[in-house]
Scaffold this motif. Structure first.
Motif, PDB file in Angstrom:
ATOM      1  N   ILE A 426      50.503 -44.503  68.327  1.00 11.38           N
ATOM      2  CA  ILE A 426      51.165 -45.137  67.175  1.00 11.38           C
ATOM      3  C   ILE A 426      50.951 -46.643  67.211  1.00 11.38           C
ATOM      4  O   ILE A 426      50.568 -47.263  66.210  1.00 11.38           O
ATOM      5  CB  ILE A 426      52.670 -44.810  67.162  1.00 11.38           C
ATOM      6  CG1 ILE A 426      52.896 -43.340  66.776  1.00 11.38           C
ATOM      7  CG2 ILE A 426      53.428 -45.732  66.195  1.00 11.38           C
ATOM      8  CD1 ILE A 426      54.323 -42.861  66.979  1.00 11.38           C
ATOM      9  N   ARG A 427      51.176 -47.230  68.361  1.00 17.95           N
ATOM     10  CA  ARG A 427      51.086 -48.681  68.490  1.00 17.95           C
ATOM     11  C   ARG A 427      49.633 -49.184  68.396  1.00 17.95           C
ATOM     12  O   ARG A 427      49.396 -50.369  68.152  1.00 17.95           O
ATOM     13  CB  ARG A 427      51.747 -49.131  69.792  1.00 17.95           C
ATOM     14  CG  ARG A 427      53.249 -48.794  69.832  1.00 17.95           C
ATOM     15  CD  ARG A 427      53.887 -49.205  71.141  1.00 17.95           C
ATOM     16  NE  ARG A 427      54.022 -50.657  71.221  1.00 17.95           N
ATOM     17  CZ  ARG A 427      55.041 -51.361  70.741  1.00 17.95           C
ATOM     18  NH1 ARG A 427      56.050 -50.737  70.121  1.00 17.95           N
ATOM     19  NH2 ARG A 427      55.091 -52.666  70.872  1.00 17.95           N
ATOM     20  N   THR A 434      47.405 -39.618  66.989  1.00 24.56           N
ATOM     21  CA  THR A 434      48.843 -39.338  66.964  1.00 24.56           C
ATOM     22  C   THR A 434      49.106 -37.941  66.420  1.00 24.56           C
ATOM     23  O   THR A 434      49.930 -37.186  66.960  1.00 24.56           O
ATOM     24  CB  THR A 434      49.578 -40.380  66.102  1.00 24.56           C
ATOM     25  OG1 THR A 434      49.240 -41.702  66.552  1.00 24.56           O
ATOM     26  CG2 THR A 434      51.079 -40.205  66.189  1.00 24.56           C
ATOM     27  N   MET A 435      48.415 -37.585  65.355  1.00 29.57           N
ATOM     28  CA  MET A 435      48.594 -36.255  64.759  1.00 29.57           C
ATOM     29  C   MET A 435      48.242 -35.153  65.751  1.00 29.57           C
ATOM     30  O   MET A 435      48.973 -34.159  65.883  1.00 29.57           O
ATOM     31  CB  MET A 435      47.710 -36.119  63.515  1.00 29.57           C
ATOM     32  CG  MET A 435      48.047 -37.066  62.378  1.00 29.57           C
ATOM     33  SD  MET A 435      46.758 -37.089  61.109  1.00 29.57           S
ATOM     34  CE  MET A 435      47.124 -35.576  60.221  1.00 29.57           C
ATOM     35  N   MET A 455      59.735 -41.144  65.841  1.00 30.59           N
ATOM     36  CA  MET A 455      59.368 -41.545  64.484  1.00 30.59           C
ATOM     37  C   MET A 455      60.474 -42.384  63.841  1.00 30.59           C
ATOM     38  O   MET A 455      60.198 -43.336  63.102  1.00 30.59           O
ATOM     39  CB  MET A 455      59.073 -40.314  63.618  1.00 30.59           C
ATOM     40  CG  MET A 455      58.016 -39.382  64.185  1.00 30.59           C
ATOM     41  SD  MET A 455      56.442 -40.218  64.538  1.00 30.59           S
ATOM     42  CE  MET A 455      55.720 -39.071  65.708  1.00 30.59           C
ATOM     43  N   LEU A 456      61.707 -42.035  64.122  1.00 26.22           N
ATOM     44  CA  LEU A 456      62.851 -42.772  63.593  1.00 26.22           C
ATOM     45  C   LEU A 456      62.849 -44.218  64.074  1.00 26.22           C
ATOM     46  O   LEU A 456      63.175 -45.148  63.326  1.00 26.22           O
ATOM     47  CB  LEU A 456      64.138 -42.064  64.021  1.00 26.22           C
ATOM     48  CG  LEU A 456      65.476 -42.665  63.601  1.00 26.22           C
ATOM     49  CD1 LEU A 456      65.578 -42.774  62.094  1.00 26.22           C
ATOM     50  CD2 LEU A 456      66.612 -41.812  64.153  1.00 26.22           C
ATOM     51  N   LYS A 457      62.480 -44.399  65.311  1.00 27.75           N
ATOM     52  CA  LYS A 457      62.409 -45.753  65.883  1.00 27.75           C
ATOM     53  C   LYS A 457      61.506 -46.644  65.040  1.00 27.75           C
ATOM     54  O   LYS A 457      61.878 -47.787  64.702  1.00 27.75           O
ATOM     55  CB  LYS A 457      61.880 -45.645  67.319  1.00 27.75           C
ATOM     56  CG  LYS A 457      61.540 -46.966  67.979  1.00 27.75           C
ATOM     57  CD  LYS A 457      60.963 -46.709  69.368  1.00 27.75           C
ATOM     58  CE  LYS A 457      60.423 -47.970  70.026  1.00 27.75           C
ATOM     59  NZ  LYS A 457      59.871 -47.699  71.376  1.00 27.75           N
ATOM     60  N   TYR A 458      60.343 -46.137  64.651  1.00 30.02           N
ATOM     61  CA  TYR A 458      59.392 -46.959  63.915  1.00 30.02           C
ATOM     62  C   TYR A 458      59.651 -46.956  62.405  1.00 30.02           C
ATOM     63  O   TYR A 458      59.313 -47.921  61.716  1.00 30.02           O
ATOM     64  CB  TYR A 458      57.964 -46.531  64.240  1.00 30.02           C
ATOM     65  CG  TYR A 458      57.621 -46.848  65.675  1.00 30.02           C
ATOM     66  CD1 TYR A 458      57.513 -48.180  66.095  1.00 30.02           C
ATOM     67  CD2 TYR A 458      57.457 -45.852  66.629  1.00 30.02           C
ATOM     68  CE1 TYR A 458      57.233 -48.492  67.409  1.00 30.02           C
ATOM     69  CE2 TYR A 458      57.176 -46.154  67.954  1.00 30.02           C
ATOM     70  CZ  TYR A 458      57.072 -47.478  68.344  1.00 30.02           C
ATOM     71  OH  TYR A 458      56.811 -47.794  69.665  1.00 30.02           O
ATOM     72  N   VAL A 497      51.690 -41.070  59.139  1.00 29.65           N
ATOM     73  CA  VAL A 497      52.185 -42.206  58.367  1.00 29.65           C
ATOM     74  C   VAL A 497      52.812 -43.246  59.292  1.00 29.65           C
ATOM     75  O   VAL A 497      52.660 -44.457  59.082  1.00 29.65           O
ATOM     76  CB  VAL A 497      53.181 -41.721  57.296  1.00 29.65           C
ATOM     77  CG1 VAL A 497      53.868 -42.899  56.610  1.00 29.65           C
ATOM     78  CG2 VAL A 497      52.464 -40.854  56.254  1.00 29.65           C
ATOM     79  N   THR A 498      53.486 -42.801  60.341  1.00 27.31           N
ATOM     80  CA  THR A 498      54.093 -43.721  61.306  1.00 27.31           C
ATOM     81  C   THR A 498      53.029 -44.558  61.999  1.00 27.31           C
ATOM     82  O   THR A 498      53.181 -45.779  62.158  1.00 27.31           O
ATOM     83  CB  THR A 498      54.909 -42.934  62.344  1.00 27.31           C
ATOM     84  OG1 THR A 498      55.904 -42.155  61.667  1.00 27.31           O
ATOM     85  CG2 THR A 498      55.597 -43.873  63.330  1.00 27.31           C
ATOM     86  N   ALA A 499      51.937 -43.925  62.421  1.00 24.26           N
ATOM     87  CA  ALA A 499      50.845 -44.668  63.060  1.00 24.26           C
ATOM     88  C   ALA A 499      50.184 -45.623  62.079  1.00 24.26           C
ATOM     89  O   ALA A 499      49.734 -46.710  62.461  1.00 24.26           O
ATOM     90  CB  ALA A 499      49.810 -43.694  63.628  1.00 24.26           C
TER      91      ALA A 499
END
Length: 521
Positions: A426-427, A434-435, A455-458, A497-499
């Protein structure tokens, strides 16, 4: 439904079209619409919430986080802050500002996100959206630039259907008439107002026209249905402003929906309860990924007419939307924009928009009356097929990610190790990596909560180009509602989407972390 009721339904549609075609003033002279009362220009006030609403409008954004954290520490609940933020947003923007209505749509998701977080960090998603809210309000001039004022209602003549009256007023492009019509409709009940509004919403399938009323309705479940008129009238104003927009395909429902209701005699039917297996849902999903928008709408109407349970149709359309996230090749050079670089899929990407729309259609179908339940699912099928082609690309032939070659590179099966590798990916903005990791994690049967926590974190820390909160909520809702065979598709889409969105921190979030005395994560 009786034959008389069916004829009445089709007559209502016809009168609405006629009133729209001749214009509101002439329709009034012809007796198609009632006389309108004069609009009230007094300020719209909110009783016991007024002081907090004013604070949201008039506090400089640079000082807001400190003020809100002090409010929280002195006992003001997050829900009270969300309510005040929503009312301040409505009074300032009235559903007419792009950033403004996106921010309103993020408020309920942010509150739901707060309930998933440890108590000491629960305020962060709410503070994130409230900062965005006040920042935009301040750009408009605070309370001196309000657009939403009190409005007097109209008196409907005997026999006039509220939905028909409102629909004709919207089609006339007369904002004052539409506002007064809705003020009358909203005096009955929140659900009646919502059902009447949907007739106007159903004229087009543009994403914001669809998601705005659902997110307002969802928010009412938190802040009280007595605020239905304030929040839902934003959609009335949006529909009026959008009337006549000529984007290819979006106006087709005006003729297609009545045609399909007549063709499949849906005005005579009640929702069915016929259950279907996973293979049926998968096959219907593939239909939506290959048929035209009109063909997809017809397929949905046929399924509903056959007695297929509405939520099975709804599941197929949200799965089709999810496929647009999994198959997207990302933004091209011509689509690059601030915070949305080449190859990214967050923000207003085809897939994110499609998923939020499909989620809205499915949820509105669950709470609305029979006519609107059918209409929402038919138009949901229409829209996801239109989304697939409207902005370019070849989603039918593109294969969903991750591919086998990506999955083969994920060696670990340990839950903790996989989560650690996912966070690194992610980062590094490695979407497909990631997927693949998250898909492997799900295949191993590991618990979903640690993935959602990641995921919530980001979704909280990153800007997300106005869509992070809604999309997180869309994916978590659909995961909870989905059949086991399909659940992990939503988390894999969320992981992508998060990544994509990492690396663009949300404004005001670092200050909120510091004011709450939290350690940076």
């Amino acid at each position: 439904m009786s034959q008389h009721s069916r004829r009445q339904f089709l007559a209502d549609v016809g009168r609405g079209v006629l009133a729209s075609s001749v214009g509101y003033g002439l329709a009034l002279d012809m007796g198609l619409t009632p006389a309108l009362a004069a609009a009230d220009t007094e300020r719209h006030k909110f009783g016991n919430s007024e002081s907090l609403v004013g604070l949201m409008q008039d506090t400089p954004a640079a000082k807001l986080q400190a003020v809100l954290v002090e409010k929280i520490k002195s006992g003001t609940s997050l829900l009270e802050l969300v309510k005040a933020g929503a009312l301040a947003n409505a009074r300032t923007f009235g559903g007419e500002d792009y950033v403004g209505f996106h921010t309103m749509m993020a408020l309920a998701p942010a509150y739901y996100m707060s309930k998933e977080m440890p108590a000491e960090r629960a305020a962060l998603p709410v503070l994130k959206v409230l900062y965005r809210n006040t920042d935009r309000i301040q750009e408009f001039g605070g309370s001196s630039s309000e657009v939403l004022h009190q409005v007097a209602g109209s008196t409907l003549p005997e026999g006039q259907q509220p939905a028909e009256f409102l629909h004709a007023a919207v089609r006339s492009k007369d904002a004052q008439a539409a506002e007064q019509a809705f003020a009358t409709v909203a005096k009955t009940s929140a659900i009646d107002a919502f059902n009447s509004l949907l007739h106007a919403v159903h004229d087009q399938t543009e994403v914001h026209r669809v998601v705005l009323p659902y997110r307002a309705w969802d928010l009412l479940g938190l802040i009280g249905q007595e605020n239905a008129h304030t929040l839902l009238r934003q959609s009335v104003r949006y529909c009026v402003k959008a009337e006549g927009r000529s984007t290819a395909g979006i106006n087709d429902p005006r003729t297609l929906l009545p045609k399909l209701f007549d063709q499949f005699k849906l005005a005579d039917k009640q929702p069915g309860s016929r259950q279907v297996d996973n293979a049926w849902v998968e096959q219907f999903t593939q239909t939506l990924l290959s048929a035209t928008a009109a063909q997809s709408a017809e397929a949905a109407a046929a399924a509903l007419a056959e007695g297929i349970a509405p939520d099975a149709v709804g599941e197929a359309l949200v799965l089709a939307a999810n496929q647009l996230v999994l198959r997207d090749v990302g933004r091209t050079a011509r689509e690059e924009w601030d915070h949305k670089p080449l190859g990214s899929v967050h923000g207003d990407s085809i897939g994110v928009h499609a998923c939020d729309s499909a989620n809205a259609w499915r949820n509105m179908a669950r709470v609305s009356n029979t006519r609107n339940q059918f209409a929402c699912l038919i138009l949901g099928a229409f829209q996801v097929a239109l989304d697939r082609v409207q902005r370019g690309g070849d989603f039918t032939n593109w294969k969903p990610l991750p591919w086998q070659q990506h999955s083969d590179r994920v060696r670990s099966t340990d839950a903790a190790q996989l989560l650690q590798e996912a966070e690194v990916a992610i980062r590094d903005n490695l979407q497909v990596r990631t997927m693949a990791i998250i898909q492997k994690y799900g295949e191993q049967g590991h618990a979903e909560r640690p993935v959602f926590d990641l995921m919530l974190k980001y979704a909280t820390s990153e800007d997300g180009a106005l869509h992070a909160e809604k999309f997180y909520r869309t994916c978590s809702e659909e995961f909870a509602a989905s059949r086991p065979a399909f659940k992990w598709r939503y988390i894999v889409g969320l992981a992508r989407v998060t990544a994509s969105e990492f690396g663009r921190p949300a404004a005001g979030q670092a200050e909120a972390v510091e004011l709450l005395g939290l350690a940076k994560k």
